[in-house]
Every structure is written in structure tokens, then in C-alpha cells.
Scaffold this active site. Structure first.
Site, PDB file in Angstrom:
ATOM      1  N   ARG A  70       0.663  -1.236  -0.194  1.00 37.07           N
ATOM      2  CA  ARG A  70       0.003   0.026   0.194  1.00 37.07           C
ATOM      3  C   ARG A  70       0.663   1.454  -0.016  1.00 37.07           C
ATOM      4  O   ARG A  70       2.109   1.260   0.498  1.00 37.07           O
ATOM      5  CB  ARG A  70      -0.943  -0.175   1.225  1.00 37.07           C
ATOM      6  CG  ARG A  70      -2.084  -0.992   0.947  1.00 37.07           C
ATOM      7  CD  ARG A  70      -2.683  -1.160   2.321  1.00 37.07           C
ATOM      8  NE  ARG A  70      -1.754  -1.886   3.411  1.00 37.07           N
ATOM      9  CZ  ARG A  70      -2.219  -2.788   4.455  1.00 37.07           C
ATOM     10  NH1 ARG A  70      -3.509  -3.206   4.396  1.00 37.07           N
ATOM     11  NH2 ARG A  70      -1.534  -3.280   5.110  1.00 37.07           N
ATOM     12  N   ASP A  71       0.054   2.589  -0.376  1.00 39.75           N
ATOM     13  CA  ASP A  71       0.843   3.626  -0.622  1.00 39.75           C
ATOM     14  C   ASP A  71       0.758   4.235   0.706  1.00 39.75           C
ATOM     15  O   ASP A  71       0.251   5.333   0.965  1.00 39.75           O
ATOM     16  CB  ASP A  71       0.294   4.530  -1.843  1.00 39.75           C
ATOM     17  CG  ASP A  71       1.104   5.713  -1.938  1.00 39.75           C
ATOM     18  OD1 ASP A  71       2.204   6.099  -1.542  1.00 39.75           O
ATOM     19  OD2 ASP A  71       0.210   6.840  -2.306  1.00 39.75           O
ATOM     20  N   SER A  72       1.370   3.678   1.731  1.00 41.99           N
ATOM     21  CA  SER A  72       1.514   4.295   3.034  1.00 41.99           C
ATOM     22  C   SER A  72       2.746   4.095   3.630  1.00 41.99           C
ATOM     23  O   SER A  72       2.899   3.583   4.806  1.00 41.99           O
ATOM     24  CB  SER A  72       0.340   3.672   4.064  1.00 41.99           C
ATOM     25  OG  SER A  72       0.487   4.525   5.085  1.00 41.99           O
TER      26      SER A  72
END
Ligand code: SPV
Ligand code: MG
Length: 312
Positions: A70-72
Site C-alpha cells: 500500500r501507498d502508506s
């Protein structure tokens, strides 16, 4: 730079020798907004270049997705730089790198930036949120970094560069975080004074309205870059009228790949290969895209070049 056809841009001999940063600066100073295509690996970079884009956005969201995370900030910055190096190498175009928040403090931000410069990128974009950040389109928990601390990151990144042409772009997330227009403008001005070369003003509204208001009040103090993912129906002419310098199509290639791969996998299971084959690239198409003919020609050339010495 010259324009051939609709948006086909090609570099002159002099421009071709310029540094990646200088090329990106040239792109962003054109009379019309430059279009930067999102890329997530060498393949998507090549396809963007082949299609006629003149610059790329190495998207954190898309590279994370391609890595299966994920883009985290789930991917390490060294993982990301590995893929960014592929993007830079594959396309031969100026690449603006999504540096997220800089992965910590001024020190990690400047190390990341210096590394991005070494692998041939043209600029880095840092966003003013706290680590670990979340993709701007997900939820409402977007915590803004203290302004002074973020300004320190920008200055540290500028001071870590070998070539001052490399661009440091400051991304303002105030509109995403719901902090309002005045705060967005205050932050952008602080980042300008700290040494940013351009401002990426981000919005997730379905219309251009808040970006138009920002651009009107900003009055061209630095080039503005936008990613109209949610307000994609805005005509290009409107971006030009607002004085926008760069438009990033951040994630369309990655999303197209998701749809195509899903359809293919599902069809193979449910319908079989006969249904799938007409809809996918032929092997020859892939070989041409990747330059296999050039490799064969090179092989022949080097085999002949010193053949008078014999092969024993
Ligand atoms: C990205 O592509 O990773 C971006 C742009 O940061 S966006 O996802 O539109 O926020
Ligand atoms: Mg990102």
C-alpha cells in the site's frame, strides 16, 4: 524543444545534452502545461515514452502497487529507488520522483534526494505530511507536518544536490487535509522561501474550483504542478488559462494494467486462451517494444568486428 504533431515533443541536439533537471525545467516553462505521465516500472516508462510523453512522474502510489504493497510508506525507500532507476533508464525522459514525505526527517529526505539525483532523475517532489503518510485519496487522516520542519527538509534537499538544476518540488497537502485555502497559500509561500523550485498543489475535489482559486491567489510566484486524478474532466485549455506549468497523469497506466490483468486472468479461467489472445499484445509487439531487433543486430556486428583474429 520542438512540437511535432499534437503533443509530440522532441529534444533538439543542445537540449539533449542538458541535465535531466534542466530538461524538466524547460518542460515546465513552456507556453502550455507539460504533461507528465505516471510510471511504475521500466515497462510503463517505455510505453509512456513511445506514446509521445516528454516527461514522467515516478509515482509512489503506482510503484507501491506494483510492488504489491500500500501507498502508506510500506515499501522501503531503497525498494522505491530501485524501481525509479528502472523508470529513469527505460524511458530516457526527465523523471520527477515522488519522494513522499522524505521518509523521516531532513536527513532521510536529503539522502533520498541525493540518491534520486545520482540515478539520473530530474527532480524530487516532497509532500508536507508526517511519516508514515497515507495516499491522498484514502480517508481523512492526513496529518500535516509543521511548516518550519518541512521548510528545513526543502533547504536540506537543495543543499544536498550536485547540480542545482535538479528540481525540488514542494507538495502542499493542506487542501487534502481540510486545512483550507489560506493555510495552503501560507505553506506554499513558506516553501518558496525555503528554496522550492515549484509547488505541487494537490486537490481531490471533482472539479477544478479550489485549484483555480489557489492559482488565482498564487499569482505565478513559482511554477504550479497538479494531478487532476479526480477533476480529470477539466479541459486542458483551462489548466493553461490558470497558468498551470505541469499536469501529472499520476496513476492511469497502473489502473489500466489492473483492469487488463484482471480481465485476462478471469478470462483464462472462465473462457480459455482463445478468448484472451485477440485482446493482448502479441509476442512480437513486446519484442519490438523492448528492442530485441537491436540486440540481434549488435550481436551480429560484434561477432564480425574482430573476426579476422579468428575464434580460437
Ligand atoms: C502518486 O502518484 O503517488 C501521488 C499522486 O502521490 S496521488 O496518488 O494522486 O496523490
Ligand atoms: Mg505519492
Amino acid at each position: 524543444m520542438t512540437t511535432t504533431g499534437s503533443r509530440q515533443l522532441r529534444w533538439s541536439a543542445t537540449e539533449a545534452e542538458a541535465s535531466p533537471g534542466a530538461k524538466l525545467r524547460t518542460l515546465l516553462s513552456g507556453p502550455e502545461p507539460a504533461l507528465l505521465m505516471g510510471a511504475h516500472d521500466g515497462l510503463s516508462a517505455r510505453i509512456a515514452a513511445e506514446s509521445g510523453f516528454s516527461g514522467l512522474w515516478a509515482s509512489g502510489f503506482c510503484i507501491s502497487t506494483a510492488l504489491g504493497v500500500r501507498d502508506s510508506d510500506e515499501a522501503s525507500w531503497t525498494d522505491l529507488l530501485g524501481m525509479i532507476a528502472r523508470v529513469v533508464e527505460a524511458a530516457g525522459l526527465p523523471v520527477l520522483v515522488d519522494g513522499d514525505t522524505g521518509y523521516g526527517n531532513f536527513n532521510t529526505a536529503r539522502l533520498f534526494t541525493a540518491h534520486a539525483e545520482r540515478i539520473g532523475a530530474a527532480g524530487v517532489c516532497l509532500e508536507d505530511k508526517v511519516f508514515p503518510k497515507m495516499n491522498s485519496f484514502v480517508g481523512d487522516a492526513h496529518v500535516l507536518a509543521p511548516i518550519g520542519e518541512f521548510c528545513g527538509k526543502i533547504t536540506a534537499c537543495r543543499e544536498a544536490l550536485s547540480n542545482p538544476d535538479f528540481m525540488v518540488v514542494a507538495r502542499v497537502e493542506a487542501l487534502i487535509a481540510g486545512a483550507g485555502m489560506a493555510e495552503a497559500l501560507r505553506r506554499a509561500e513558506a516553501y518558496r522561501q525555503a528554496g522550492a523550485d515549484a509547488i505541487f498543489i494537490h486537490s481531490r475535489q471533482p472539479t477544478i474550483k479550489e485549484i483555480a482559486e489557489f492559482a488565482g491567489k498564487w499569482e505565478g510566484r513559482l511554477p504550479l504542478v497538479i494531478a487532476p486524478t479526480t477533476y480529470h474532466s477539466t479541459p486542458m485549455a483551462e489548466f493553461a488559462e490558470l497558468g498551470i506549468s505541469g499536469v501529472i497523469w499520476a496513476n492511469q497506466s497502473m489502473r489500466a494494467a489492473v483492469t487488463a490483468m484482471r480481465q485476462t486472468c478471469r478470462s483464462l479461467l472462465t473462457e480459455g486462451p482463445e478468448d484472451v489472445e485477440p485482446a493482448i499484445a502479441s509476442l512480437n509487439e513486446v519484442f519490438t517494444l523492448m528492442g530485441y531487433q537491436k540486440l540481434a543486430a549488435d550481436e551480429e556486428r560484434y561477432a564480425k568486428l574482430h573476426s579476422d583474429w579468428g575464434n580460437s
